[in-house]
Design an enzyme around this catalytic site. Sequence first.
Site, PDB file in Angstrom:
ATOM      1  N   SER A 141       0.998  -1.253   0.082  1.00 22.06           N
ATOM      2  CA  SER A 141       0.191   0.065  -0.044  1.00 22.06           C
ATOM      3  C   SER A 141       0.920   1.215  -0.011  1.00 22.06           C
ATOM      4  O   SER A 141       2.020   1.388   0.633  1.00 22.06           O
ATOM      5  CB  SER A 141      -1.113   0.257   1.113  1.00 22.06           C
ATOM      6  OG  SER A 141      -1.450   1.361   1.475  1.00 22.06           O
ATOM      7  N   TYR A 154      -1.657  -0.008  11.050  1.00 25.81           N
ATOM      8  CA  TYR A 154      -1.778  -0.197   9.459  1.00 25.81           C
ATOM      9  C   TYR A 154      -0.498   0.049   8.810  1.00 25.81           C
ATOM     10  O   TYR A 154       0.156  -0.786   7.963  1.00 25.81           O
ATOM     11  CB  TYR A 154      -2.878   0.363   8.777  1.00 25.81           C
ATOM     12  CG  TYR A 154      -3.089  -0.076   7.606  1.00 25.81           C
ATOM     13  CD1 TYR A 154      -3.548  -1.392   7.288  1.00 25.81           C
ATOM     14  CD2 TYR A 154      -3.033   0.822   6.396  1.00 25.81           C
ATOM     15  CE1 TYR A 154      -3.749  -1.841   5.999  1.00 25.81           C
ATOM     16  CE2 TYR A 154      -3.067   0.299   5.187  1.00 25.81           C
ATOM     17  CZ  TYR A 154      -3.610  -0.963   4.880  1.00 25.81           C
ATOM     18  OH  TYR A 154      -3.880  -1.396   3.760  1.00 25.81           O
ATOM     19  N   ALA A 156       2.496   0.439  10.153  1.00 24.31           N
ATOM     20  CA  ALA A 156       3.492  -0.574  10.679  1.00 24.31           C
ATOM     21  C   ALA A 156       3.775  -1.991   9.951  1.00 24.31           C
ATOM     22  O   ALA A 156       4.623  -2.511   9.397  1.00 24.31           O
ATOM     23  CB  ALA A 156       3.522  -0.715  12.303  1.00 24.31           C
ATOM     24  N   SER A 157       2.444  -2.328   9.830  1.00 24.16           N
ATOM     25  CA  SER A 157       2.325  -3.661   8.987  1.00 24.16           C
ATOM     26  C   SER A 157       2.700  -3.431   7.374  1.00 24.16           C
ATOM     27  O   SER A 157       3.282  -4.308   6.922  1.00 24.16           O
ATOM     28  CB  SER A 157       1.025  -4.187   8.903  1.00 24.16           C
ATOM     29  OG  SER A 157      -0.132  -3.398   8.387  1.00 24.16           O
ATOM     30  N   LYS A 158       2.405  -2.314   6.643  1.00 24.23           N
ATOM     31  CA  LYS A 158       2.543  -2.177   5.491  1.00 24.23           C
ATOM     32  C   LYS A 158       4.000  -1.739   5.030  1.00 24.23           C
ATOM     33  O   LYS A 158       4.584  -2.133   4.245  1.00 24.23           O
ATOM     34  CB  LYS A 158       1.519  -1.092   4.996  1.00 24.23           C
ATOM     35  CG  LYS A 158       0.313  -1.814   4.583  1.00 24.23           C
ATOM     36  CD  LYS A 158       0.003  -3.196   3.946  1.00 24.23           C
ATOM     37  CE  LYS A 158      -1.306  -3.498   3.806  1.00 24.23           C
ATOM     38  NZ  LYS A 158      -1.376  -4.777   2.766  1.00 24.23           N
TER      39      LYS A 158
END
Length: 238
Positions: A141, A154, A156-158
């Site tokens: 993303s 979000y 951090a995850s992406k």
Amino acid sequence: MENLKDKVVYITGGTHGIGFGVAKVLLSKGMRVAISGRRQEDAEEAAKKITSDENRVLGIASDVTDFENEKTAIAKIVEKFGQLDVVLANAGVGHFAPIYELKNEDWKQMIDTNLTGAFHTLKASFEALKKSEGYYITLASLAGTNFFENGAGYNASKFGVVGFTQAAMLDLRSHNIKVSTIMPGSVASQFNNHVPSSSDDWKIQPEDIGELVYDLLKMHPRTLPSKIEVRPTRPDKK
């Protein structure tokens, strides 16, 4: 890949949204498609919507947060189709809140699904992709490079998915496996319980991502677009 006819692609989170759109496009290009979701009924129903030809599609239940689930999914794909050429790690979730309100379980679900899930999918598919000299693609993303308010988990995850994929690219190119990450902006999908409507016409459509994946697969083997940012041409002006 010079010829995509009958090549096999596995798409996690493929029962709706971007994954479903990519599946439809790649099937139309002559590929065989396997899609996964958390529930077998959902995966089978989505597979039937893609095509009635059971020889060209497979719906599988798999939770990407569980490595054994992904190993089983890959085994089923290879058993049915005899090969695996392309993997799109697309499964993802999002929860948005200030960091002081973000629930521990929501943080964990995002990291486990978006980031660890991508690792599980690659780890489980490595031998099959090595054999086919295939392609592994993550759906990241623009949130993987642009942080925003209420997006700490979000982001951090992406950010993690982007870093993971770029490092994996360096690990796997010596095995003749190509690796890329796609980083979309606003997409008209069901992400985060959104219901697409005509008000989303300005956004990237799931089928647009499918065409982008197709273009990557058709790229000459000597050339690797390893990180692709894609965004709407004209953002909505409210």
